[in-house]
Design a protein around this motif. Sequence first.
Motif, short mmCIF file in Angstrom:
data_model
loop_
_atom_site.label_atom_id
_atom_site.label_comp_id
_atom_site.label_asym_id
_atom_site.label_seq_id
_atom_site.Cartn_x
_atom_site.Cartn_y
_atom_site.Cartn_z
N LEU A 23 0.82 -1.22 0.00
CA LEU A 23 0.00 0.00 0.00
C LEU A 23 0.85 1.26 0.00
O LEU A 23 0.48 2.27 -0.61
CB LEU A 23 -0.96 -0.01 1.19
N SER A 24 2.01 1.20 0.68
CA SER A 24 2.83 2.42 0.71
C SER A 24 3.56 2.62 -0.62
O SER A 24 4.16 3.67 -0.84
CB SER A 24 3.80 2.40 1.88
N ASN A 25 3.48 1.65 -1.50
CA ASN A 25 4.13 1.80 -2.81
C ASN A 25 3.16 2.00 -3.96
O ASN A 25 3.56 1.94 -5.12
CB ASN A 25 5.01 0.58 -3.09
N VAL A 26 1.88 2.18 -3.64
CA VAL A 26 0.93 2.52 -4.71
C VAL A 26 0.18 3.79 -4.32
O VAL A 26 -0.03 4.05 -3.14
CB VAL A 26 -0.09 1.38 -5.02
N ASP A 27 -0.19 4.58 -5.32
CA ASP A 27 -0.84 5.88 -5.06
C ASP A 27 -2.22 5.92 -5.69
O ASP A 27 -2.46 5.27 -6.71
CB ASP A 27 -0.01 7.02 -5.67
N GLU A 28 -3.04 6.77 -5.09
CA GLU A 28 -4.35 7.02 -5.69
C GLU A 28 -4.14 7.66 -7.06
O GLU A 28 -3.25 8.50 -7.23
CB GLU A 28 -5.16 7.96 -4.77
N THR A 224 -11.22 -7.22 -12.40
CA THR A 224 -12.49 -6.54 -12.74
C THR A 224 -13.37 -6.43 -11.50
O THR A 224 -13.94 -5.37 -11.23
CB THR A 224 -13.23 -7.30 -13.85
N GLU A 225 -13.46 -7.53 -10.75
CA GLU A 225 -14.27 -7.51 -9.52
C GLU A 225 -13.77 -6.45 -8.54
O GLU A 225 -14.56 -5.83 -7.83
CB GLU A 225 -14.20 -8.86 -8.81
N ALA A 226 -12.46 -6.24 -8.53
CA ALA A 226 -11.88 -5.26 -7.59
C ALA A 226 -11.98 -3.84 -8.15
O ALA A 226 -11.56 -2.89 -7.50
CB ALA A 226 -10.42 -5.61 -7.31
N GLY A 227 -12.52 -3.72 -9.36
CA GLY A 227 -12.71 -2.38 -9.93
C GLY A 227 -11.56 -1.91 -10.77
O GLY A 227 -11.46 -0.72 -11.08
N GLY A 228 -10.66 -2.80 -11.17
CA GLY A 228 -9.58 -2.44 -12.08
C GLY A 228 -9.96 -2.81 -13.51
O GLY A 228 -11.00 -3.43 -13.74
N VAL A 229 -9.11 -2.39 -14.44
CA VAL A 229 -9.35 -2.70 -15.85
C VAL A 229 -8.23 -3.63 -16.31
O VAL A 229 -7.08 -3.19 -16.44
CB VAL A 229 -9.35 -1.41 -16.70
N GLY A 326 -3.18 -7.83 -4.34
CA GLY A 326 -3.63 -7.14 -5.55
C GLY A 326 -4.88 -6.32 -5.31
O GLY A 326 -4.96 -5.15 -5.71
N ARG A 327 -5.84 -6.92 -4.63
CA ARG A 327 -7.11 -6.23 -4.40
C ARG A 327 -6.93 -4.96 -3.58
O ARG A 327 -7.41 -3.89 -3.98
CB ARG A 327 -8.10 -7.22 -3.77
N PRO A 328 -6.21 -5.01 -2.43
CA PRO A 328 -5.99 -3.75 -1.69
C PRO A 328 -5.25 -2.70 -2.52
O PRO A 328 -5.56 -1.50 -2.42
CB PRO A 328 -5.14 -4.18 -0.48
N TYR A 337 -10.08 3.24 0.73
CA TYR A 337 -9.07 2.88 1.73
C TYR A 337 -9.51 1.73 2.62
O TYR A 337 -8.70 1.16 3.34
CB TYR A 337 -8.68 4.12 2.53
N ASN A 338 -10.77 1.37 2.57
CA ASN A 338 -11.19 0.20 3.34
C ASN A 338 -11.39 -0.97 2.39
O ASN A 338 -12.36 -1.02 1.64
CB ASN A 338 -12.49 0.49 4.10
N TYR A 339 -10.44 -1.88 2.43
CA TYR A 339 -10.52 -3.01 1.52
C TYR A 339 -10.93 -4.28 2.27
O TYR A 339 -10.94 -5.38 1.71
CB TYR A 339 -9.18 -3.23 0.80
N SER A 340 -11.27 -4.15 3.58
CA SER A 340 -11.60 -5.35 4.36
C SER A 340 -12.81 -6.05 3.79
O SER A 340 -13.75 -5.41 3.33
CB SER A 340 -11.94 -4.99 5.80
N ARG A 341 -12.78 -7.34 3.87
CA ARG A 341 -13.95 -8.13 3.51
C ARG A 341 -14.87 -8.21 4.72
O ARG A 341 -14.44 -8.05 5.86
CB ARG A 341 -13.53 -9.56 3.15
#
Length: 420
Positions: A23-28, A224-229, A326-328, A337-341
């Motif tokens: 998480l600290s290595n990816v940005d919005e 796709t389920e996680a909202g990526g392309v 990957g999903r978070p 920011y809340n990726y908890s299931r």
Amino acid sequence: MKLAIKHNHEQLIDVDTAVAKVLSNVDELDFEIKNIIESLNHVCFEDLLATIDIPPMDNSSMDGYAVRSGDVKDASLDTPVDLKVIGTISAGQIPDFEVVQNSAAKIMTGASIPKGADAVIPFEDLLTINEESIRVVGMISQRDNIRDAGQDVKQGSVLIQKGKLISAADIGIMASQGLVGIKVVKKPVVAILATGNELLLPGEEFEKGKIYDSNSPAIASAVTEAGGVPKILGIARDTYSSLKEKINLASSCDLIITSAGVSKGDYDIVKDFINDRGEVRFWSVKMRPAKPIAFGWIDINNQKKIPIIGLPGNPVSAMVAFEKFGRPAIFKMRGIYNYSRFVIKAILDDPIDNYDGRRVYARGIVKKIKKDYHVSLTGSQQSNLLTSMSKANGLIVCPEDINRLEAGSIVRVEMINWTG
Ligand code: AMP
Ligand code: MG
């Protein structure tokens, strides 16, 4: 081939530390403008302010008669009050008359309240109605059956908050403001690359000794389920040149996800490749499945550091590792920011052994039996058995320091596929 230098001894880190590193290595990501109808499930990029009141004007919530409440304050069955009907107002019309003393205006739901009136009497509360007059047999309070301007949304207030996942209702709210487009956080484009000399593409003729690539389609769907392309790059063979050729196709992507080649076999070159083109941040996590999982970044055209996740090759390991890392990462890029299931505490029906201090994510099936949730294993937990992932609706968590979870114990289950 250049030899690995930065990660020549295994550093086993725990799951939470590994997730934090990712998480600290990816940005919005930045924003893009979407037509509101296409903004569903995107994240609102900035607070969206209302430009008009909703409803825009005081209007009637009933079909009935707009009156002055003072005229009928003493009305009862014994002392009825007759009011003269002076006009009709339909929805969309602006009334050009005033309701003066002892008069009333016929009004439809949603129509603007005329000047002078301060309440609406519904048709069903009137004893007699004719063209010229109505007979009122009960009192009515000020503002009864009137929907005030701005009752739902006030001009200038925050209509949709930054960071909110846009829902169907939000799209209705935007439309009620007359909006056509909205700024949303871009969805990350995720390159997906399978690696392995043994892999065939679905559709290719089967060859002895080979297997079809099931990871790319499964991981693309999870993206796709996680909202990526997802952008499927195909298959790289276990050589530097093949990896390089395929990875070069990912230069415009926001995240790269590979599968296989991150273990300790002779042909497992993905970690070395990442280190050669960038940096491996970790490549071994205290979890089962998916202990060999590489994370780092690479630079394709001397342009930008693209985060890269090297999933393990075994299909279940790949999917669980995607779920955990990957999903978070995709959520954070989307501005979530809340990726908890959703977690269910359930009674374990089968024991789980944990022999080497890793966190186990066992594939489980949660069912509600009477008022308790029970969870059973999907069967054998070997990481090549993709059908066990298909049967599961949750991942049963066995903590690192527990050697055995007995049947009957209460366990946490992270629901990966839960429809209630
Ligand atoms: P590796 O990490 O390369 O040793 O791969 C571990 C296991 O996963 C091997 O049995 C591979 O054949 C299998 N595997 C690797 N990639 C895929 C894939 N894309 N689809 C299905 N199985 C795979
Ligand atoms: Mg391999």
